[in-house]
Structure formats: C-alpha cells, structure tokens
Scaffold this active site. Structure first.
Site, PDB file in Angstrom:
ATOM      1  N   SER A   1       0.923  -1.063  -0.230  1.00  0.00           N
ATOM      2  CA  SER A   1      -0.001  -0.056   0.095  1.00  0.00           C
ATOM      3  C   SER A   1       1.064   1.279   0.082  1.00  0.00           C
ATOM      4  O   SER A   1       1.617   1.548   0.873  1.00  0.00           O
ATOM      5  CB  SER A   1      -0.917  -0.145   1.337  1.00  0.00           C
ATOM      6  OG  SER A   1      -1.444   1.153   1.350  1.00  0.00           O
ATOM      7  N   ARG A   2       0.756   1.995  -1.282  1.00  0.00           N
ATOM      8  CA  ARG A   2       1.738   3.417  -1.080  1.00  0.00           C
ATOM      9  C   ARG A   2       1.261   4.221  -0.333  1.00  0.00           C
ATOM     10  O   ARG A   2       1.796   5.425  -0.230  1.00  0.00           O
ATOM     11  CB  ARG A   2       1.681   3.592  -2.553  1.00  0.00           C
ATOM     12  CG  ARG A   2       2.546   2.558  -3.344  1.00  0.00           C
ATOM     13  CD  ARG A   2       2.541   3.035  -4.870  1.00  0.00           C
ATOM     14  NE  ARG A   2       3.272   2.031  -5.547  1.00  0.00           N
ATOM     15  CZ  ARG A   2       2.639   1.209  -6.589  1.00  0.00           C
ATOM     16  NH1 ARG A   2       1.412   1.248  -6.600  1.00  0.00           N
ATOM     17  NH2 ARG A   2       3.111   0.029  -7.256  1.00  0.00           N
ATOM     18  N   VAL A   3      -0.053   4.287   0.282  1.00  0.00           N
ATOM     19  CA  VAL A   3      -0.207   5.232   1.421  1.00  0.00           C
ATOM     20  C   VAL A   3       0.254   4.635   2.604  1.00  0.00           C
ATOM     21  O   VAL A   3       0.757   5.697   3.601  1.00  0.00           O
ATOM     22  CB  VAL A   3      -2.009   5.445   1.380  1.00  0.00           C
ATOM     23  CG1 VAL A   3      -2.390   6.169   2.692  1.00  0.00           C
ATOM     24  CG2 VAL A   3      -2.285   5.701   0.088  1.00  0.00           C
TER      25      VAL A   3
END
Length: 522
Positions: free
Chosen positions: A364-366
């Site tokens: 998850s790039r968040v």
C-alpha cells in the site's frame, strides 16, 4: 383604431422568442452498415464525441469514431430493427446515467435501468458518465482509514478513503470475496458502496446480491451490472456509471467505495468494440489508448479537501492474471495507475491460507497514513515476522539442525500465518484485530500449538471483552495503545492462556527452545 409600430414589434419579438424555445435542432444521418453492436452512420456532422445517438424504438448508441464523412457508433441495445438507410438523430446529450439516493439498495444496468423487479427508480438525476478528475488543488492527502475487516489488509496493506488499491490474482483465488467482505464491513460506517459487475454470468450476480442481502449490506449498496450476455458497449460504460454514482456521493461531502469487478473483462469489451470500429490494434490486439481507458477512470477516485466538502471516493479495481503473470499488458497498466496492490497467490490458496494474500508482494503506497495509532503499533512487526519466516522456511525443508533463534523465527511465522486466516463474510472490528495481532506479534502465542491458534483466537477476544470492557471501550474511543494498555492486555492474554490450559490438559506444548511466553519478543 390606430396601429402602433412599437406594440406590433414587441408582440412579434415575444412570439418569435417563444417559437425558438420550442424549436429543437437535430443533426440527421443515415445508417450505412450495422452489425455486431456497431453502426456506421453517414452524416451527423454536428455529432460530438461520446454523444448519445437516437436509433429509434428506444435504442441509443454512443458516437466514438468521428471521421470525415461517417460516425462510428456502439449500440447500447439490440440492433434487430436497425437497417441500412434508416434515419438516426443526434440528441445533444453526452452519454450519461442516473445518480441519487434511489439507486442504493437496487440492482441496475449502466443506464440506471432497474434489473431487480422492484419497480421504477424515481428521484434520480442525470450525470455524465465521464468527467475530468479533480485537480491536485481540490484534493488532500489520504489520511482516513477505510477498514476492510480483513486482518491481513488492515494491519499490513492498509487502505485509506480516497485511495485506489488494486486486487490482483488468478481466477478463483478469492478476489471478489475480499471486495464483498469490505462492503459488508461498512455496515456501521457512513460509507456507501457501489459494486460494478462486468461480464459476469447472471447466476454469479444473483448469488452475490443474495449474499449482500443476507449480510444486511444491500441497504447502502448499489449493484451496477453489465452481464456477459449484454452488449460490449454496456460492459464498456459500466465502470464509468458506477464511478459517476460514487462521485455524486463524494461531491455532496459523503464517502463512497466503488468496486470494479473486473477491469480485465472491461478491457476485453473495449478491445472488441475498437476492433469492430476498425481502430488500429496494438499489443495483444488492444487499442493504443487502453492505458488511458483505465487511468481516466481510476484518477477520479480522490479524497477531497475541506473546502470541497471533505468527501471521498475509494476505488478497488480487480484484475485477473493468467498463471500469476504480473507482466501481462493489462495487469502492468493498472498496477502503474493504482496506489498499491493486494496480490492473491494460488499456492497459498491451495495450501489453505484464506484469504490467500501474499504479504511480501502486496503493498500500500499510502501505508501507515491510513492506519490508527494502535494498528500501527501492533502491525508494524507483522511484515517483518512473515518475511523472516519465508526466508528461513527453505532451510527447515531440508531437515537440518536449526539453532534456537531460527526455530523461534519459524515458530513465530507459523503462528502469524494461522492468525491471519479468516473466514469469508466474517469481518473483524479494529479492536478485535488489535487484540489478536498483539498476542501474535508480541510472542504470546508461541506456547500455543499451531493447530490450536484458530480455535484460541475467538476465545481470547471474547475473554478480553468480558474481563476488561473498560479497556475495550478506551481502545475504541482513543485508537491508541498506551504502555499501560499494552501491559494490561499482555496480562489478560497470559491469564486467558492459563485458563485455557486447564481446560485442555492433554494438549501438547511447545518445548522452551521453540518458544516461551515471548514477552521479550515485543
């Protein structure tokens, strides 16, 4: 009686103004060729791209190819009554669907026509299928969690409101199940859900709707269906229709979740249309704008700024791979567009790990921006434990003598894999996830046999709720695990294990070299 020129002129101007309001200007064309859901029309010089074209008898088409003398249209209905030489007319309307509160709890096609025999949909308003995505200035960074209720996702691959998280894997590995669990987990939240079914069998759709109804999730869910038997044009516009419904919620300051199941079939429908429209084929016969097809759809997911109402639209696109081929054309395109991916691996699925999420490949790039403080605290070690386990797992297969540290890493990894197993349609609250993940990552389960971990999990959660309701309430309210709370939770877990051992005196225990209470593991 004298005639006053000023009065005559005023009356004539008023009558002419009323006449112009009633006058409807349309561009008329003639059908040159029709078949396979495609019509080539001569004329329509005033037609706009993506404009609705009226073919009569309630059948419309969308103008896609604007050529010098002809217009290529894809039909949104049957072409049985359309023949060469028939007249068609422009409508002046860009392709649109209906949006509004009335659609939730219903099953509709991409044109918002009901498919569930619950009567007509009233009170809806028209909205274009395609709009320009909000600019950077209108957005704010993703910071609110959208909890799926799935331990492996919420702890290691968190999703935030406004994020675009891809669910990818081979067929029959549980991709749709994760999306359904996420929808069911929104029962106690203010998130409205839109499920877009593209190219699925009617029987599959009926089972899915029945599942949502049994779980009490249909009240806040709209199902947009373009089945396998529907024209390719309907399958093409289906995700845009679902996105438009979600945007209506977002732009009113609400929160929406839209699931696109799946974009592989969406791309295939667009390829079919493009080839029939004689557009030049590219890689794997897909048209050159296939990347733009999905990027302009997924870019519309956003977390809006407070000045724009603070609403959010979260997208969960699903893509099917063939034999785990990540490098295929459509999977690589969508991976590059989204903010991370949840990879479901067939090997894990067949080994009995459900959901079959490969934590090492998923991302998850968040990241922790979409997690509460207490979830960060208990989930930070999860990926490390599993990565260490996968690394040392190969050594254990050779049956070699392992040192105590290696045996401990293997024992910890085995138990964390058991902890992450979860039944379908059984989403867990955040506090319950924190309780069991705390027990696992802090080593409290090392002296519990691997085969008993799944049995112990619900008993432990029930024990904590019954023994320390004030602790549970505090965690729900603050979303923070203080040092005092962590110490209290650790003591409760140890007390539970002592009671559980008394009830299971014949259970085989791990040797001290393989585990222990593991307080030092934290």
């Amino acid at each position: 009686m004298s005639v006053r020129p000023d009065e005559v002129r005023a009356v004539l101007q008023d009558r002419l103004a009323q006449y112009e309001e009633e006058l409807e200007l349309t561009s008329t064309g003639l059908v040159l060729q029709v078949g396979d859901g495609i019509a080539r029309v001569y004329g329509l010089s005033e037609a706009m791209s993506q404009e609705l074209i009226d073919f009569g008898e309630g059948v419309f088409g969308i103008a896609l190819n604007l050529e010098e003398d002809t217009v290529g249209c894809v039909l949104l209905g049957p072409d049985d009554h359309i023949g060469e030489g028939d007249e068609v007319h422009t409508t002046g309307r860009i392709a649109q669907t209906q949006v509004g509160d009335a659609l939730f709890g219903r099953v509709v096609n991409p044109l918002a026509e009901p498919l569930d025999e619950k009567g007509p949909i009233e009170g809806a308003e028209a909205r274009p299928l395609e709009v320009i995505a909000p600019g950077v200035v209108k957005r704010r960074p993703v910071h609110e969690p959208l909890r799926t209720g799935v331990k492996a996702i919420d702890a290691a691959i968190p999703i935030g409101r406004g994020q675009r998280e891809l669910i990818i894997g081979d067929r029959q590995t549980g991709k749709t199940q994760i999306a359904i669990d996420t929808i069911v987990n929104q029962r106690e939240t203010d998130v409205r859900c839109i499920y877009v079914a593209i190219g699925q069998k009617l029987s599959t759709l009926r089972r899915l709707v029945a599942t949502l109804e049994d779980a009490g999730a249909m009240d806040y869910t709209c199902v947009v269906a373009a089945n396998a038997s529907d024209p390719a044009a309907l399958q093409y516009i289906a995700p845009y229709a679902g996105c438009a419904i979600g945007e209506w919620v977002r732009d009113r300051g609400g929160h929406a979740l839209v699931v696109y199941d799946d974009l592989s079939k969406h791309a295939q429908a667009y390829r079919q249309m493009s080839l029939l429209l004689r557009r030049p084929p590219g890689r794997e016969a897909y048209p050159g704008d296939i990347f733009n097809l999905h990027s302009r759809l997924l870019e519309r997911a956003a977390k809006m700024s407070d000045e724009e109402g603070g609403g959010s639209l979260t997208a969960l696109p699903i893509v099917e791979t063939q034999e785990g081929d990540f490098a295929a054309y459509i999977p690589t395109n969508v991976v590059s567009i989204t903010d991370g991916q949840i990879y479901l691996e067939p090997r894990l699925f067949h080994e009995g790990q459900r959901p079959a999420i490969n934590i090492g490949t998923s991302v998850s790039r968040v990241g922790s921006d979409a997690q509460s403080t207490m979830m960060k605290q208990v989930g930070s070690r999860l990926k490390l434990d599993l990565a260490n386990y996968r690394e040392y797992e190969a050594f254990a297969q050779f049956g070699a003598d392992l040192d105590e540290q290696t045996r401990r890493i293997l024992a910890q990894g085995q138990r964390m894999i058991e902890v992450l197993k979860q039944e379908p349609l059984a989403p867990m609250s955040e506090v319950d996830q924190v309780i069991i993940l705390f027990a696992g990552t802090r080593g409290h389960l090392l002296d519990v046999p691997v085969a008993d971990v799944t049995e112990v999990e619900p008993l432990l959660i029930k024990y904590v709720h019954a023994s320390a309701p004030e602790l549970v309430d505090r965690l729900k309210a603050t979303h923070d695990l203080t040092e005092q709370d962590a110490e209290r939770l650790g003591n409760l877990i140890e007390a539970f294990k002592r009671e559980w051992r008394l009830q299971h005196p014949d259970e085989e225990r791990e040797t001290p070299s393989q585990g222990g209470t593991g307080q030092e593991a934290g």
